[in-house]
Design a protein around this motif. Structure first.
Motif, PDB file in Angstrom:
ATOM      1  N   UNK A   1      -9.815  16.075 -13.745  1.00  0.00           N
ATOM      2  CA  UNK A   1      -8.959  15.339 -14.577  1.00  0.00           C
ATOM      3  C   UNK A   1      -9.627  15.902 -15.772  1.00  0.00           C
ATOM      4  N   UNK A   2      -8.801  16.192 -16.822  1.00  0.00           N
ATOM      5  CA  UNK A   2      -9.333  16.624 -18.260  1.00  0.00           C
ATOM      6  C   UNK A   2      -8.897  15.380 -19.181  1.00  0.00           C
ATOM      7  N   UNK A   3      -9.918  14.900 -19.940  1.00  0.00           N
ATOM      8  CA  UNK A   3      -9.420  13.877 -21.164  1.00  0.00           C
ATOM      9  C   UNK A   3      -9.223  14.814 -22.350  1.00  0.00           C
ATOM     10  N   UNK A   4      -7.979  15.158 -22.627  1.00  0.00           N
ATOM     11  CA  UNK A   4      -7.566  15.994 -23.595  1.00  0.00           C
ATOM     12  C   UNK A   4      -7.455  15.417 -25.108  1.00  0.00           C
ATOM     13  N   UNK A   5      -7.749  14.036 -25.154  1.00  0.00           N
ATOM     14  CA  UNK A   5      -7.834  13.340 -26.331  1.00  0.00           C
ATOM     15  C   UNK A   5      -7.991  14.265 -27.651  1.00  0.00           C
ATOM     16  N   UNK A   6      -9.221  14.868 -27.453  1.00  0.00           N
ATOM     17  CA  UNK A   6      -9.815  15.531 -28.877  1.00  0.00           C
ATOM     18  C   UNK A   6      -8.782  16.723 -29.367  1.00  0.00           C
TER      19      UNK A   6
END
Ligand SMILES: *Cc1c(COP(=O)(O)O)cnc(C)c1O
Length: 381
Positions: free
Chosen positions: A168-173
Motif C-alpha cells: 500500500x502506498x500513501x500517495x498523499x504527498x
C-alpha cells in the motif's frame, strides 16, 4: 483520456434529471422504494450516495485503479486498509511515517494483535531482509515527511510480489498528478484527500484506490459496516477541488523548485531537503517515478537554534504557521514541536530531524512574494 481531462470529466456526467453540468449534492439519507426491495440501486446513504459515487469513479480514474472507496478522513481510510490483516500478521512501513499513521498502528491496531515494524526503505534492496513470514503488507510513503526521502516504489513492489506481500502506498504527498503507484506495481493507494486532492484546506477526507476489483469488496463492506463515510457536500467540494489539481500542483511544484534553490544559497540556511536537487540521495528514483518533484521543502539553520527557527515562523506574512499541507496557500510548520513532538529528540536527530528544521508546503501564490517573505523572515535572526 489524459490526466488534465480526467480531473474534469472522469466519473462525472451531466445530471440526467436537469442537465446540471455540476454533479448535484444529493443531500439525503434515504431513497424511496417502489415496492420492498425495488429501487434504483440506492437504499440508504451510508451504503451509497450518487455524489460520492461520482467522486469515487473520478478518483479511480486518476490513479488508474479498478475502484476507489472514500472515507471520512485519511486515517479512517488507513484503518480500512489495515483491517486486511489478521491478528499475528505484520505491516512493515517506512520509519519516517506520517505521525497519525504511526499512532494508529502502535496504539490502535497493536491492541488487536496486528504487528508493525518501521524500517529505512531508502535502499530498496534492503527490504528483503525485513520481510518475515508474518509480513502481510508493506506500507510506503514517498516523499516522506518531513525529510523528503524517496522510496523506489517499483523496486520494492517487485520484491514484495515475489514474497506474496501486499503493498500500500500513501500517495498523499505526491498526489496522483505526480505519481501513480498502481502503475508501478502497488496493490493499494491511499490518499488523505484533505491535502492536494481537495487543495483548498476546507475538507477532511480519505480514499483507498485498489488495482484489482476483487479487493474493493473488502472496502465497500467496511464503508457500510463501520460507516466512516464522507457527506455529500464534502464529496461535492472534493470533486470541485480535483478539477484544478493538475494546475495547482504544477504551479506549486514550480514555486517549490524556485524556493528550494533560493534557500540553498542563503547564508543562514544549513541544509535543504528537496528531491529535485541532483544531490538528493534518491534524485534519480524521484525523476523516474514522479512527474515533478513535489511542493514540499524542508530546511534547517546553521547552528540549529530552536529559538531562531521559532522566530522565523512568527515573522512570515504569507506562509501561515499551521499543520497540514497541499492547499493553495503556503504553510509552514516546525516538526520538532508540532507534528513530531512526541518522538524522542535522540530518535529525531538520528534521521536528521533537527531542532531548527522548518517544513514548507509551498502554495500557488506569486513566487516572488513567497521568496521575499522567507527572505524577510530569515533576516530577523
Ligand atoms: C494528513 C495525512 C494523513 C491523514 O489524513 P487525514 O485526512 O488527516 O486523516 C495520512 N498520511 C499523510 C501522508 C498525511 O499527510
Amino acid at each position: 483520456m489524459k490526466f488534465g481531462t480526467k480531473v474534469i470529466h472522469a466519473g462525472v456526467s451531466p445530471d440526467p434529471v436537469s442537465g446540471a453540468v455540476m454533479t448535484p449534492i444529493y443531500q439525503t439519507s434515504t431513497y424511496v422504494q417502489e415496492a420492498p426491495g425495488v429501487h434504483k440501486g440506492y437504499e440508504y446513504a451510508r451504503t451509497k450516495n450518487p455524489t460520492r459515487d461520482a467522486l469515487q469513479d473520478n478518483l479511480a480514474a486518476l490513479e488508474n485503479g479498478a475502484k476507489a472507496i472514500c472515507f471520512s478522513s485519511g486515517l479512517s481510510a488507513m484503518d480500512a486498509v489495515i483491517r486486511l490483516l489478521n491478528p499475528g500478521e505484520e505491516v512493515v512501513s517506512v520509519n519516517d511515517l506520517y505521525g497519525g499513521s504511526y499512532r494508529q498502528l502502535v496504539r490502535v491496531h497493536a491492541r488487536y494483535g496486528i504487528l508493525s515494524r518501521f524500517v529505512d526503505m531508502s535502499d530498496a534492496s534492503d527490504i528483503e531482509q525485513h520481510i518475515s513470514d508474518k509480513t502481510k503488507m508493506l506500507w510506503i510513503e514517498t516523499p516522506t515527511n518531513p525529510m523528503l526521502n524517496i522510496v523506489d516504489i517499483e523496486a520494492i513492489c517487485k520484491i514484495a510480489k515475489e514474497k506474496g506481500v501486499l503493498v500500500c502506498v500513501d500517495n498523499t504527498f505526491a498526489s496522483p498528478y505526480l505519481q501513480n503507484p498502481l502503475n508501478l506495481g502497488a496493490d493499494i493507494v491511499l490518499h488523505s484527500c484533505t491535502k492536494y486532492l481537495g487543495g483548498h484546506s476546507d475538507v477532511v477526507m480519505g480514499a483507498v484506490i485498489v488495482k484489482e476489483e476483487a479487493m474493493s469488496e473488502h472496502f465497500y463492506f467496511l464503508q457500510n459496516a463501520v460507516g466512516a463515510v464522507p457527506g455529500p457536500q464534502d464529496c461535492f467540494l472534493m470533486l470541485r477541488g480535483i478539477k484544478t489539481l493538475h494546475l495547482r500542483v504544477q504551479r506549486a511544484c514550480e514555486n517549490a523548485a524556485r524556493l528550494a534553490e533560493f534557500l540553498k544559497t542563503h547564508p543562514k540556511v544549513n541544509r535543504v531537503n528537496y528531491p529535485g536537487f541532483e544531490s538528493h540521495p534518491n534524485h534519480e528514483v524521484a525523476k523516474k517515478q514522479m512527474r515533478m518533484f513535489g511542493a514540499m521543502v524542508s530546511f534547517d539553520l546553521k547552528g540549529d537554534d530552536f529559538e531562531a527557527a521559532k522566530k522565523i515562523m512568527t515573522a512570515t506574512h504569507y506562509f501561515l504557521l499551521a499543520e497540514s499541507l497541499g492547499g493553495v496557500e503556503s504553510l509552514m510548520g516546525h516538526p520538532a514541536s508540532m507534528t513530531h513532538g512526541s518522538i524522542p529528540r535522540e530518535e529525531r536527530l538520528k534521521v536528521g530531524l533537527t531542532d531548527s528544521l522548518i517544513r514548507l508546503s509551498v502554495g500557488v501564490e506569486d513566487v516572488n512574494d513567497l521568496m521575499e517573505d522567507i527572505e524577510n523572515a530569515l533576516s530577523v535572526i
